[in-house]
Enzyme design. Sequence first.
Site, mmCIF file in Angstrom:
data_model
loop_
_atom_site.group_PDB
_atom_site.id
_atom_site.type_symbol
_atom_site.label_atom_id
_atom_site.label_comp_id
_atom_site.label_asym_id
_atom_site.label_seq_id
_atom_site.Cartn_x
_atom_site.Cartn_y
_atom_site.Cartn_z
ATOM 1 N N GLY A 136 0.822 -1.202 0.000
ATOM 2 C CA GLY A 136 0.000 0.000 0.000
ATOM 3 C C GLY A 136 0.851 1.244 0.000
ATOM 4 O O GLY A 136 2.006 1.240 -0.442
ATOM 5 N N ARG A 149 2.733 6.234 3.262
ATOM 6 C CA ARG A 149 2.260 6.880 4.483
ATOM 7 C C ARG A 149 1.792 5.845 5.509
ATOM 8 O O ARG A 149 2.211 5.875 6.683
ATOM 9 C CB ARG A 149 1.101 7.838 4.153
ATOM 10 C CG ARG A 149 0.533 8.557 5.372
ATOM 11 C CD ARG A 149 -0.702 9.374 5.013
ATOM 12 N NE ARG A 149 -1.824 8.536 4.623
ATOM 13 C CZ ARG A 149 -2.647 7.953 5.503
ATOM 14 N NH1 ARG A 149 -2.461 8.113 6.797
ATOM 15 N NH2 ARG A 149 -3.652 7.211 5.073
ATOM 16 N N GLY A 203 2.453 2.596 5.377
ATOM 17 C CA GLY A 203 3.568 1.692 5.642
ATOM 18 C C GLY A 203 4.475 2.186 6.755
ATOM 19 O O GLY A 203 4.956 1.393 7.582
ATOM 20 N N GLU A 248 5.758 -3.540 0.757
ATOM 21 C CA GLU A 248 5.906 -3.023 -0.604
ATOM 22 C C GLU A 248 5.024 -1.794 -0.708
ATOM 23 O O GLU A 248 3.795 -1.892 -0.696
ATOM 24 C CB GLU A 248 5.506 -4.044 -1.659
ATOM 25 C CG GLU A 248 5.853 -3.523 -3.055
ATOM 26 C CD GLU A 248 5.321 -4.404 -4.161
ATOM 27 O OE1 GLU A 248 6.097 -5.203 -4.693
ATOM 28 O OE2 GLU A 248 4.121 -4.279 -4.491
#
Length: 526
Positions: A266, A269, A271, A288
């Site tokens: 995703g 931000r 992550g 990722e």
Amino acid sequence: MNLNDIHISVPKYQEMAPHSPTTSNNGGVSERTSTLSQPQFLFINGKYIPSSDNETFPVRNPITGSVLYNCASASKADYETAIENAHSAYQTWSQTGPSARRRIFLKAADIMESYITGDAPEFMSQEVSATMHWVKINVFATAGLFRETASLATQIRGEIVPADRPGTTIWVERQPVGVVFAISPWNAPINLTARAIAVPLLCGNTVVLKPSEFSPKSQDLAIRALTAAGLPPGCVNVLPTSAERTPEVTELAVKHPKVLRINFTGSDRVGRIIAGWAATCLKQCVLELGGKAPVIVFEDANIDDAVEAVVFGALAFSGQVCMSTERVILHKSISREFIEKLLKKVETIKTGNHLEDPAVSISGLFTSAHAKRVMSLVKSAVDGGAKLLAGDLQVTGPRGTIIRPHILEHVSTNMDIAHVETFGPVMLLSEFETDDEAVASANDSDFSLCGSVFSKDTMRALDISKRLRLGACHINGPSLYVESTLPQGGTGGGSGYGRFGGMAGVEAFTEKKIITVVKPGLKLPL
């Protein structure tokens, strides 16, 4: 020009009837066709159930805004239940043999392919504005991923290590870790859901999955295929959650003591938030995240091939892919020729509402708010002096989600669009004269996922590819390219860390355990 015709192939398939209901061997859970209007439930311990407090949220068509169905919204209590069930299922699933796991994934691949004439086209078209081309890519790539995952069943191997100590045998084996918490996104809903769960399951782990609130039914297709193929109850548990509840349930799952790995695909931000929570309890993650893929086109490149690859890489699924081409870095001597051909290609691409015209190649973005964000970045760059070569600075469609391809040059480094991921049908063009300038320009980004180099001089291209800070670099091909055996991921920064795919995935979702055996009678000096 139709994006369906370029730089991507999907396997030919036989016309099949929609998958008919069958009873699996996993305790009575049946594979069944679904309709879009039916409510979507949580999937815990092999059963579809409402949330513990009966909360739901509406899933809407992004183009029309109409409510497609209501989806159960998992609570913190539901996550606790799912994690406990996954932990319990792990005790037996981790002891199954490789052939049993392989058979499930091979059967799931065949079932997945049948969905191309079943629910997949309607679900993806309505939930994420997918064209039929994108549906095919998702379905057949997922079937391929299941088959490749099945092939890993007997590749999870250890090693014998020589021992200095007399009378001692040492071996190191790979073991599953336990419960994995996975979060998969909406943009490739079937394929990325399968990627989030397949290798962890094949390694003997169990999974608690949070799908996107935008595409629960599309993502559930991967679960349905595995369940119908015989995956036992509790091995995978799926908990769709409303946007309002997502922060609290995600933090709970990341920090839960029985969750031992996290994988997330995703935005950078989100992550960074997940990585921060995981750091407080020292848990490993595979992340990722975003991308801003550069494509370098040298003066000796095949211009026509480079244009085709850039168009596909930038505009497939409206640029809503982490590997999408966003920056095109052109040698000054060929930049005008490249731009002329690029603009001609882009003019022929059909943009519009795929619900009204199935022939369109670029349909709506996933929300009107996102479309406004993309256009705001473009307009800000134009206001700051960037030159608009293609595009009309308009957002159209019933709810303002459709954007034509936009191409900009003379984008300066102080503009937001130069550094943030647009995640839309936008290309930024720039020029260079020396190899060092090209490398510096490509590496001037916090993102590090993938990119491409175009040159007829293969050795030169190889040398440049080694200098680029990217997890993947494609020579004379589009940035948007991945196979399930490849170790997909970034090299830090906004693209995250860790690797999905093949043996890299096995390494990410297993632990090395040292086992020693001592010959009786060993004398140990004090």
